[in-house]
Design an enzyme around this catalytic site. Structure first.
Site, PDB file in Angstrom:
ATOM      1  N   VAL A   1      33.055  -6.505  46.769  1.00 17.81           N
ATOM      2  CA  VAL A   1      31.750  -7.167  46.886  1.00 17.81           C
ATOM      3  C   VAL A   1      31.016  -7.259  45.547  1.00 17.81           C
ATOM      4  CG1 VAL A   1      31.453  -6.584  49.333  1.00 17.81           C
ATOM      5  CG2 VAL A   1      30.491  -5.069  47.571  1.00 17.81           C
TER       6      VAL A   1
ATOM      7  N   LYS B   1      19.186   0.625  48.235  1.00 17.44           N
ATOM      8  CA  LYS B   1      19.050   0.661  49.693  1.00 17.44           C
ATOM      9  C   LYS B   1      17.671   0.190  50.145  1.00 17.44           C
ATOM     10  CE  LYS B   1      23.210   2.039  50.771  1.00 17.44           C
ATOM     11  NZ  LYS B   1      24.141   1.124  51.458  1.00 17.44           N
TER      12      LYS B   1
ATOM     13  N   TYR C   1      20.757   4.446  43.816  1.00 17.37           N
ATOM     14  CA  TYR C   1      21.131   4.295  45.232  1.00 17.37           C
ATOM     15  C   TYR C   1      19.885   4.002  46.078  1.00 17.37           C
ATOM     16  CZ  TYR C   1      23.358   5.507  49.748  1.00 17.37           C
ATOM     17  OH  TYR C   1      23.848   5.496  51.035  1.00 17.37           O
ATOM     18  N   ALA C   2      18.832   4.781  45.841  1.00 17.24           N
ATOM     19  CA  ALA C   2      17.593   4.580  46.595  1.00 17.24           C
ATOM     20  C   ALA C   2      17.014   3.186  46.351  1.00 17.24           C
ATOM     21  CB  ALA C   2      16.566   5.651  46.218  1.00 17.24           C
ATOM     22  N   ALA C   3      17.067   2.747  45.097  1.00 21.81           N
ATOM     23  CA  ALA C   3      16.532   1.412  44.776  1.00 21.81           C
ATOM     24  C   ALA C   3      17.350   0.325  45.472  1.00 21.81           C
ATOM     25  CB  ALA C   3      16.553   1.204  43.255  1.00 21.81           C
TER      26      ALA C   3
ATOM     27  N   ILE D   1      25.623  10.998  58.071  1.00 20.84           N
ATOM     28  CA  ILE D   1      26.765  10.669  58.926  1.00 20.84           C
ATOM     29  C   ILE D   1      28.020  11.191  58.236  1.00 20.84           C
ATOM     30  CG2 ILE D   1      27.972   8.788  60.113  1.00 20.84           C
ATOM     31  CD1 ILE D   1      24.916   8.962  60.787  1.00 20.84           C
TER      32      ILE D   1
ATOM     33  N   ASN E   1      28.337  -3.801  54.881  1.00 17.67           N
ATOM     34  CA  ASN E   1      28.309  -2.344  55.028  1.00 17.67           C
ATOM     35  C   ASN E   1      28.826  -1.596  53.803  1.00 17.67           C
ATOM     36  OD1 ASN E   1      28.714   0.309  56.684  1.00 17.67           O
ATOM     37  ND2 ASN E   1      30.776  -0.229  55.947  1.00 17.67           N
TER      38      ASN E   1
ATOM     39  N   SER F   1      19.883   2.901  54.138  1.00 20.47           N
ATOM     40  CA  SER F   1      20.029   4.363  54.184  1.00 20.47           C
ATOM     41  C   SER F   1      18.644   4.990  54.329  1.00 20.47           C
ATOM     42  CB  SER F   1      20.660   4.867  52.874  1.00 20.47           C
ATOM     43  OG  SER F   1      20.622   6.286  52.829  1.00 20.47           O
TER      44      SER F   1
HETATM   45  P1  NAD Z   1      32.651   5.231  53.127  1.00 20.82           P
HETATM   46  O1  NAD Z   1      32.806   5.633  51.715  1.00 20.82           O
HETATM   47  O2  NAD Z   1      33.679   5.650  54.128  1.00 20.82           O
HETATM   48  O3  NAD Z   1      32.521   3.644  53.253  1.00 20.82           O
HETATM   49  C1  NAD Z   1      32.168   2.799  52.203  1.00 20.82           C
HETATM   50  C2  NAD Z   1      33.207   1.707  52.101  1.00 20.82           C
HETATM   51  O4  NAD Z   1      32.822   0.766  51.087  1.00 20.82           O
HETATM   52  C3  NAD Z   1      34.597   2.246  51.706  1.00 20.82           C
HETATM   53  O5  NAD Z   1      35.569   1.766  52.618  1.00 20.82           O
HETATM   54  C4  NAD Z   1      34.808   1.679  50.304  1.00 20.82           C
HETATM   55  O6  NAD Z   1      36.168   1.420  50.010  1.00 20.82           O
HETATM   56  C5  NAD Z   1      33.982   0.411  50.383  1.00 20.82           C
HETATM   57  N1  NAD Z   1      33.666  -0.110  49.045  1.00 20.82           N
HETATM   58  C6  NAD Z   1      33.308   0.599  47.941  1.00 20.82           C
HETATM   59  N2  NAD Z   1      33.161  -0.234  46.878  1.00 20.82           N
HETATM   60  C7  NAD Z   1      33.431  -1.482  47.341  1.00 20.82           C
HETATM   61  C8  NAD Z   1      33.459  -2.755  46.739  1.00 20.82           C
HETATM   62  N3  NAD Z   1      33.185  -2.930  45.440  1.00 20.82           N
HETATM   63  N4  NAD Z   1      33.772  -3.830  47.498  1.00 20.82           N
HETATM   64  C9  NAD Z   1      34.055  -3.682  48.813  1.00 20.82           C
HETATM   65  N5  NAD Z   1      34.057  -2.498  49.446  1.00 20.82           N
HETATM   66  C10 NAD Z   1      33.746  -1.409  48.715  1.00 20.82           C
HETATM   67  O7  NAD Z   1      31.231   5.761  53.583  1.00 20.82           O
HETATM   68  P2  NAD Z   1      30.259   5.319  54.786  1.00 20.82           P
HETATM   69  O8  NAD Z   1      29.318   6.448  54.931  1.00 20.82           O
HETATM   70  O9  NAD Z   1      30.999   4.823  55.955  1.00 20.82           O
HETATM   71  O10 NAD Z   1      29.460   4.131  54.093  1.00 20.82           O
HETATM   72  C11 NAD Z   1      29.150   2.911  54.763  1.00 20.82           C
HETATM   73  C12 NAD Z   1      27.744   2.498  54.385  1.00 20.82           C
HETATM   74  O11 NAD Z   1      26.819   3.407  54.980  1.00 20.82           O
HETATM   75  C13 NAD Z   1      27.464   2.516  52.886  1.00 20.82           C
HETATM   76  O12 NAD Z   1      26.692   1.377  52.534  1.00 20.82           O
HETATM   77  C14 NAD Z   1      26.661   3.791  52.717  1.00 20.82           C
HETATM   78  O13 NAD Z   1      25.866   3.760  51.571  1.00 20.82           O
HETATM   79  C15 NAD Z   1      25.874   3.791  54.000  1.00 20.82           C
HETATM   80  N6  NAD Z   1      25.278   5.068  54.388  1.00 20.82           N
HETATM   81  C16 NAD Z   1      26.062   6.158  54.644  1.00 20.82           C
HETATM   82  C17 NAD Z   1      25.458   7.340  55.026  1.00 20.82           C
HETATM   83  C18 NAD Z   1      26.253   8.585  55.343  1.00 20.82           C
HETATM   84  O14 NAD Z   1      25.651   9.660  55.547  1.00 20.82           O
HETATM   85  N7  NAD Z   1      27.560   8.524  55.402  1.00 20.82           N
HETATM   86  C19 NAD Z   1      24.067   7.424  55.143  1.00 20.82           C
HETATM   87  C20 NAD Z   1      23.302   6.303  54.875  1.00 20.82           C
HETATM   88  C21 NAD Z   1      23.922   5.126  54.499  1.00 20.82           C
END
Ligand code: NAD
Length: 256
Positions: A66, A160, A156-158, A189, A92, A142
């Site tokens: 992305v 999200k 990250y905060a900025a 999560i 996502n 987030s």
């Molecule tokens: P995760 O690391 O399993 O999933 C993130 C996915 O994004 C991975 O599959 C990774 O390969 C993919 N990715 C990374 N760089 C990429 C790129 N340049 N192009 C395409 N894909 C790319 O973790 P997750 O927790 O499932 O994260 C999913 C979303 O949820 C993220 O946006 C994360 O910031 C957000 N989030 C997660 C939490 C948590 O506690 N896990 C909390 C709040 C928000």
């Protein structure tokens, strides 16, 4: 024009975590799913496809970075070629990096924003020509940025927080065309991202979080996936421009 049936959902970051569970959930709801896979990461997208197939659905794995406009455009083009349509978008994909502000160089800031904020815009922009009345977009924000600041994670905060402004604006711009846009705000999560003890809480930190989360534990990816599925569905037909927080009560709990 109304949307193609069955629905076709594109999901970024679908080889792991919340994206993987969302692919499985949507397959169970009758969606065809396009599993966006970032090849530089070690996650196995075949596992996601197996879950989709076991749920009685149909999916395809396509490479997706992305942070590259070209990659996103090819991804959407290939998705349309494969399934004949794109009707729903789950933006996502995300990365999380620890970076004290004193050491935050432009490259670190850019790398994160390119994925977590610009990446959402790119995926939506490339999908828009294919969306129609009844289509729906969900982006993953987030609690960091959505509610909280986090020391040493300002980029990250900025990003999200930016996802929320972006999603609200999409809702306003595309509401008249019958296209909805919402954000989901996950709390803590258990996924590869949060299990990373360098950039996030790690396994011990997640376990300890159960002490201050009202629900008593961190969330599971499928508990966010089902909310994303709800936001995409017609059950949310009058819901647009909103954020839904999925955090076991973390952000409403007063401490002390
Ligand atoms: P995760 O690391 O399993 O999933 C993130 C996915 O994004 C991975 O599959 C990774 O390969 C993919 N990715 C990374 N760089 C990429 C790129 N340049 N192009 C395409 N894909 C790319 O973790 P997750 O927790 O499932 O994260 C999913 C979303 O949820 C993220 O946006 C994360 O910031 C957000 N989030 C997660 C939490 C948590 O506690 N896990 C909390 C709040 C928000």
């Amino acid at each position: 024009m109304s949307i193609h049936h069955p629905p076709v959902s594109v999901i970024s970051g679908a080889a792991s975590g919340i994206g993987r569970s969302t692919a499985e959930f949507l397959a169970r709801q009758g969606h065809k799913v396009v599993i966006g896979h970032f090849a530089k990461d070690p996650h196995d997208p075949q596992h996601t496809l197996d879950l989709v197939t076991a749920a009685g659905g149909e999916g395809v794995i396509l490479d997706l970075d992305v942070s590259s406009t070209e990659s996103v455009d090819v991804f959407i083009h290939s998705a349309v070629e494969h399934f004949g349509a794109v009707t729903h978008v789950v933006a996502n994909a995300g990365i999380l990096r620890q970076a004290p502000m004193g050491q935050m160089d432009d490259a670190s800031w850019d790398e994160l924003l390119q994925v977590d904020l610009h990446g959402v815009m790119r995926l939506v922009r490339a999908s828009l020509p294919h969306l129609a009345r009844g289509s729906s977009i969900v982006a993953t924000s987030s609690i960091v940025g959505g509610y909280y600041g986090w020391a040493e994670h300002a980029h990250y905060a900025a990003a999200k927080a930016g996802v929320i402004g972006l999603t609200r604006s999409l809702a306003v711009e595309f509401g008249p065309q019958g296209i909805r846009a919402n954000a989901v705000i996950p709390g803590l999560i258990e996924t590869p991202q949060s299990l990373d003890s360098v950039n996030s809480l790690g396994r011990e930190g997640l376990k300890a979080a159960g002490d201050y989360i009202p629900w008593g534990r961190v969330g599971k990816p499928e508990e966010v996936a089902s909310v994303i599925g709800f936001l995409l569905s017609d059950h949310a037909s009058y819901l647009t421009g909103q954020e839904l927080t999925v955090d076991g009560g973390l952000t409403v709990a007063m401490r002390g």
